[in-house]
Scaffold this motif. Structure first.
Motif, short mmCIF file in Angstrom:
data_model
loop_
_atom_site.label_atom_id
_atom_site.label_comp_id
_atom_site.label_asym_id
_atom_site.label_seq_id
_atom_site.Cartn_x
_atom_site.Cartn_y
_atom_site.Cartn_z
N ASP A 243 0.83 -1.21 0.00
CA ASP A 243 0.00 0.00 0.00
C ASP A 243 0.86 1.26 0.00
O ASP A 243 1.80 1.38 0.79
CB ASP A 243 -0.91 0.02 1.23
CG ASP A 243 -1.91 -1.12 1.21
OD1 ASP A 243 -2.96 -0.98 0.58
OD2 ASP A 243 -1.62 -2.17 1.84
N ALA A 244 0.48 2.20 -0.88
CA ALA A 244 1.16 3.49 -0.96
C ALA A 244 0.11 4.59 -0.94
O ALA A 244 -0.91 4.52 -1.65
CB ALA A 244 2.00 3.58 -2.22
N ARG A 291 -1.19 -2.85 -4.31
CA ARG A 291 -0.65 -3.79 -5.28
C ARG A 291 -0.90 -5.22 -4.81
O ARG A 291 -0.42 -5.62 -3.74
CB ARG A 291 0.84 -3.54 -5.48
CG ARG A 291 1.50 -4.43 -6.53
CD ARG A 291 2.97 -4.09 -6.70
NE ARG A 291 3.14 -2.76 -7.28
CZ ARG A 291 3.21 -2.54 -8.60
NH1 ARG A 291 3.13 -3.55 -9.45
NH2 ARG A 291 3.36 -1.31 -9.05
N PHE A 292 -1.64 -5.97 -5.59
CA PHE A 292 -1.88 -7.38 -5.28
C PHE A 292 -0.72 -8.25 -5.77
O PHE A 292 -0.32 -9.20 -5.08
CB PHE A 292 -3.19 -7.85 -5.95
CG PHE A 292 -4.41 -7.12 -5.47
CD1 PHE A 292 -5.00 -7.43 -4.25
CD2 PHE A 292 -4.98 -6.11 -6.23
CE1 PHE A 292 -6.13 -6.76 -3.80
CE2 PHE A 292 -6.10 -5.44 -5.81
CZ PHE A 292 -6.68 -5.76 -4.58
N SER A 293 -0.22 -7.91 -6.97
CA SER A 293 0.89 -8.66 -7.56
C SER A 293 1.50 -7.78 -8.65
O SER A 293 1.10 -6.63 -8.84
CB SER A 293 0.39 -9.99 -8.16
OG SER A 293 -0.47 -9.74 -9.27
N GLU A 294 2.46 -8.34 -9.39
CA GLU A 294 3.07 -7.57 -10.47
C GLU A 294 2.08 -7.24 -11.57
O GLU A 294 2.23 -6.25 -12.28
CB GLU A 294 4.24 -8.37 -11.07
CG GLU A 294 5.46 -8.44 -10.17
CD GLU A 294 6.07 -7.08 -9.90
OE1 GLU A 294 6.13 -6.26 -10.85
OE2 GLU A 294 6.47 -6.82 -8.75
N HIS A 327 -8.88 -0.37 -11.53
CA HIS A 327 -8.38 -1.69 -11.16
C HIS A 327 -7.73 -2.31 -12.39
O HIS A 327 -8.30 -2.30 -13.49
CB HIS A 327 -9.54 -2.57 -10.69
CG HIS A 327 -9.12 -3.96 -10.30
ND1 HIS A 327 -9.95 -5.06 -10.43
CD2 HIS A 327 -7.95 -4.44 -9.78
CE1 HIS A 327 -9.32 -6.14 -10.01
NE2 HIS A 327 -8.11 -5.79 -9.61
N ARG A 328 -6.52 -2.81 -12.22
CA ARG A 328 -5.80 -3.53 -13.28
C ARG A 328 -5.58 -4.96 -12.84
O ARG A 328 -5.17 -5.22 -11.70
CB ARG A 328 -4.45 -2.86 -13.55
CG ARG A 328 -3.57 -3.57 -14.58
CD ARG A 328 -2.25 -2.83 -14.75
NE ARG A 328 -1.42 -2.95 -13.58
CZ ARG A 328 -0.41 -3.84 -13.43
NH1 ARG A 328 -0.16 -4.71 -14.40
NH2 ARG A 328 0.32 -3.85 -12.34
N TYR A 329 -5.85 -5.91 -13.74
CA TYR A 329 -5.64 -7.31 -13.39
C TYR A 329 -5.40 -8.12 -14.65
O TYR A 329 -5.78 -7.72 -15.76
CB TYR A 329 -6.84 -7.87 -12.62
CG TYR A 329 -8.10 -8.04 -13.43
CD1 TYR A 329 -8.44 -9.26 -13.99
CD2 TYR A 329 -8.96 -6.96 -13.64
CE1 TYR A 329 -9.59 -9.42 -14.74
CE2 TYR A 329 -10.11 -7.10 -14.38
CZ TYR A 329 -10.42 -8.33 -14.93
OH TYR A 329 -11.56 -8.48 -15.68
N ALA A 330 -4.76 -9.25 -14.48
CA ALA A 330 -4.51 -10.16 -15.59
C ALA A 330 -5.65 -11.16 -15.67
O ALA A 330 -5.80 -12.03 -14.81
CB ALA A 330 -3.17 -10.88 -15.38
N ALA A 331 -6.49 -11.03 -16.70
CA ALA A 331 -7.61 -11.95 -16.86
C ALA A 331 -7.13 -13.33 -17.27
O ALA A 331 -7.78 -14.33 -16.97
CB ALA A 331 -8.58 -11.39 -17.90
#
Length: 658
Positions: A243-244, A291-294, A327-331
């Motif tokens: 977290d930032a 950040r959940f992951s890269e 939100h950004r995520y890898a589907a």
């Protein structure tokens, strides 16, 4: 004694004393061209992407580019960006646009500072004199030439300028900068950054400058001097490894001189008089990133912005509240999705004058939006397809949709070919819908005065753009790179003006009123070409150049009168030369084509900077601008403000870090 001169006298002696070394800052002007292509940008897709993986015309102005330019204001630094049209109207006003439609009230370019929109809905443009943040705090400026509406929404039509300031951990310790010159009579800035605990960093600054007036066509004083006092802070906190949190805030107050052409309903019917524009305001912005992951993260942003701007023509008090979530995520392995929601509320209260009125004089504007974009790796590291759209609902035109499709093919690391098709809209401004502007008067038949006035149209639809673009980035050898973009724009529902039938108006004295109506329906097709190149001629010498060709109508009749438009051809070359380890010589040459209808001739401009670092923490610089002639016009005012001419100038600066 002025505040700035006192500030300079206090801090110059301190700069000559010893101090510890400044924090390390990478010099991107010394990086290889291959490294520069790996710079990560965030403005195109609201996520970090390498420059050579971006399917758009993007240019990054780094902190070192800004420092070595010798310029002292944000609008002037934008001259260096290929494809932008930057022209000075007077000492404190600029016309800035991308790919045409330039003017004092240019309305097709979205400008952001750390994700905060700085446009005013009064005319859907930017007051550039209010954007006087310290250049020393800018990390980079990312400029998208072309639509950015899928990510950023309405008004990101011809381009997006995203100004990104430095993280506070990169501005630790103190910095003092003082300067004086023929145009910028005196300037001073003090900044200090520190650490709060092991995870939080902060900085605060105070800046003041006092700039002299320019000259009119005859070389006389233009009464457009300018001074600003500004202060601000930023704090960054790493609350956890994931977290930032970032918090920003600024306050400012300024006074601008200007000359105004105003009307009279009696002889001499028109007069030019000096005026003082008073401005003040500030903002508060907070951001949280998790950040959940890269390949997965989310962000939340909130800001409140207030500005108060008053002169003889109109007074505007504006409050803006804005909330954004993304939100950004890898589907999957081949799909990376970015989506988000946003809401903005803007409240304007306008003070009427005899020149301009607004009906109603206060108005609330609501904008609710959602976007989604999917980057699909059709062939990993080779072929990418990007599909996305922005959905918006606003108080003026209702529902708007702004889709995009982009394809990028990179057969090898040194080559990238891309193409895109996008739709963008520009929402009508408050002024275009609700304002009355009295433009000019003249004697009529039998001595009856004639007054021409522009009347707003509350039924205006949004202007639309269908943009077709192609581009090619390539690096034939290690020391040489090229970036070529071509586009074909199709505009629809462009705003235009039309004369109505005159009628007798008895108030305040009997006169013949000529109404000018604001209408929609105009079309325009505009092709263009942009070429830029960088060449490292020697390990101590780097060259950068660009050409912009744009086919546009020479001028058009707009809401506030004849619009000057944009030059057909522009050309620039920049040289960055390290004469020695501590001595730098940087030059910039510009050619700007004529604006024939408004009789602004073509001009060439040569700027130079000599920088000397006797110690690592002390720098002296001497900047010379407009060396080729004593004065020349760059633009004309389109409404009531009288334009000025740019002078040859000299400016010296001392910067000390401790």
């Amino acid at each position: 004694m002025s505040t700035t001169r006192l500030f300079c006298l206090l801090w110059v002696p301190l700069a000559l004393r010893g101090a510890g070394p400044p924090p390390h800052r990478p010099d991107l002007t010394a990086a290889s061209l291959e490294d520069l292509m790996q710079i990560e940008v965030t403005s195109v897709s609201k996520k970090e992407q390498r420059l050579n993986r971006v399917a758009a015309s993007v240019y990054v102005l780094t902190h070192e580019d800004i420092r070595r330019s010798g310029y002292s204001s944000l609008p002037e630094t934008l001259r260096m960006v290929p494809g932008l049209q930057v022209a000075r109207i007077d000492a404190n006003k600029w016309a800035i646009s991308a790919r045409g439609f330039n003017g004092q009230y240019a309305n097709k370019l979205l400008v952001l500072i750390d994700g905060r929109s700085v446009y005013t809905p009064l005319f859907s443009g930017v007051y550039w004199d209010l954007q006087n943040i310290p250049l020393e705090d800018i990390e980079r400026i990312e400029v998208i030439r072309g639509p950015g509406a899928t990510m950023w929404g309405a008004n990101a039509v011809n381009g997006v300028i995203n100004i990104i300031t430095k993280h506070t951990r990169d501005t630790q310790g103190g910095l003092t900068s003082v300067g004086a010159g023929s145009e910028e009579r005196a300037s001073g800035m003090f900044r200090y950054g520190g650490q709060a605990g092991s995870r939080a960093h902060y900085r605060a600054y105070l800046r003041h400058f006092d700039r002299d007036q320019l000259v009119d066509a005859r070389g006389g004083p233009a009464a457009d001097d300018w001074n600003v006092l500004r202060s601000g802070f930023r704090m960054d906190w790493d609350a956890s490894p994931q977290d930032a949190i970032s918090v920003h805030g600024d306050l400012f107050r300024g006074r601008n001189g200007q000359r105004i052409n105003s009307f009279l309903l009696r002889p001499p019917y028109a007069q030019t008089s000096p005026d003082r524009l008073e401005s003040s305001g500030g903002y508060f912005l907070s951001q949280w990133t998790h950040r959940f992951s890269e390949r997965s993260d989310l962000g939340v942003q909130f800001y409140y912005d207030r500005s108060d701007r008053r002169d003889i023509t109109i007074g505007e008090l504006r409050d803006t509240l804005d909330f954004d979530f993304q939100h950004r995520y890898a589907a999957s392995e081949r799909h990376e999705v970015v989506w988000g929601l946003g809401h903005r509320t803007t409240r304007d209260r306008v003070t009427a004058t005899r020149i301009a009125t607004l009906n109603p004089d206060h108005l609330a504007f609501q904008l609710t939006s959602a976007f989604v974009q999917d980057e699909i790796a059709l062939a990993p590291d080779r072929l990418y397809l990007t599909l996305g759209t922005k959905l918006e609902h606003n108080s003026f035109t209702g529902f708007e949709i702004q889709p995009t499709a982009k394809l990028l093919w990179s057969p090898e690391q040194r080559h990238a070919v891309w193409a895109s098709v996008s739709r963008a809209v520009r929402t009508p401004s408050i002024g275009e819908r609700n304002a009355r502007l009295n433009l000019y008067s003249q004697p009529g038949p039998g001595g009856l005065p004639i007054l021409a006035s522009v009347f707003g149209n509350p039924d205006l639809p949004s202007e639309t753009l269908l943009a077709n673009e192609v581009g090619y980035r390539f690096q034939p050898v290690d020391r040489l790179s090229f970036d070529v973009s071509a586009f074909y724009y199709q505009y629809r529902h462009l705003v235009r003006s039309a004369l109505g039938n005159p009628f007798l108006d008895p108030s305040p004295v009997p006169h013949l009123l000529v109404p000018i109506s604001i209408l929609s329906g105009s079309r325009s097709n505009r092709p263009g070409l942009e070429v830029s190149a960088q060449w490292t001629a020697h390990q101590r010498w780097r060259l950068a150049g660009s050409y912009t060709g744009l086919r546009t109508p020479p001028a058009s009749v707009g809401v506030t009168g004849t619009q000057a438009g944009s030059p057909t051809h522009q050309f620039q070359v920049h040289s960055y030369l390290d004469l020695a380890r501590t001595l730098q010589l940087d030059t910039a040459f510009y050619y700007v084509d004529k604006l024939p209808v408004v009789r602004v001739p073509s001009y060439t401009r040569l700027d130079a900077r000599l920088g000397w670092r006797p110690r690592e923490h002390v720098e002296f610089s001497l900047s010379l601008q407009n060396l080729l002639d004593n004065q020349h016009p760059e633009f004309v005012s389109e409404a009531l403000t009288v334009g000025s001419e740019v002078r040859r100038s000299i400016y010296g600066r001392l910067t000390w870090r401790f």
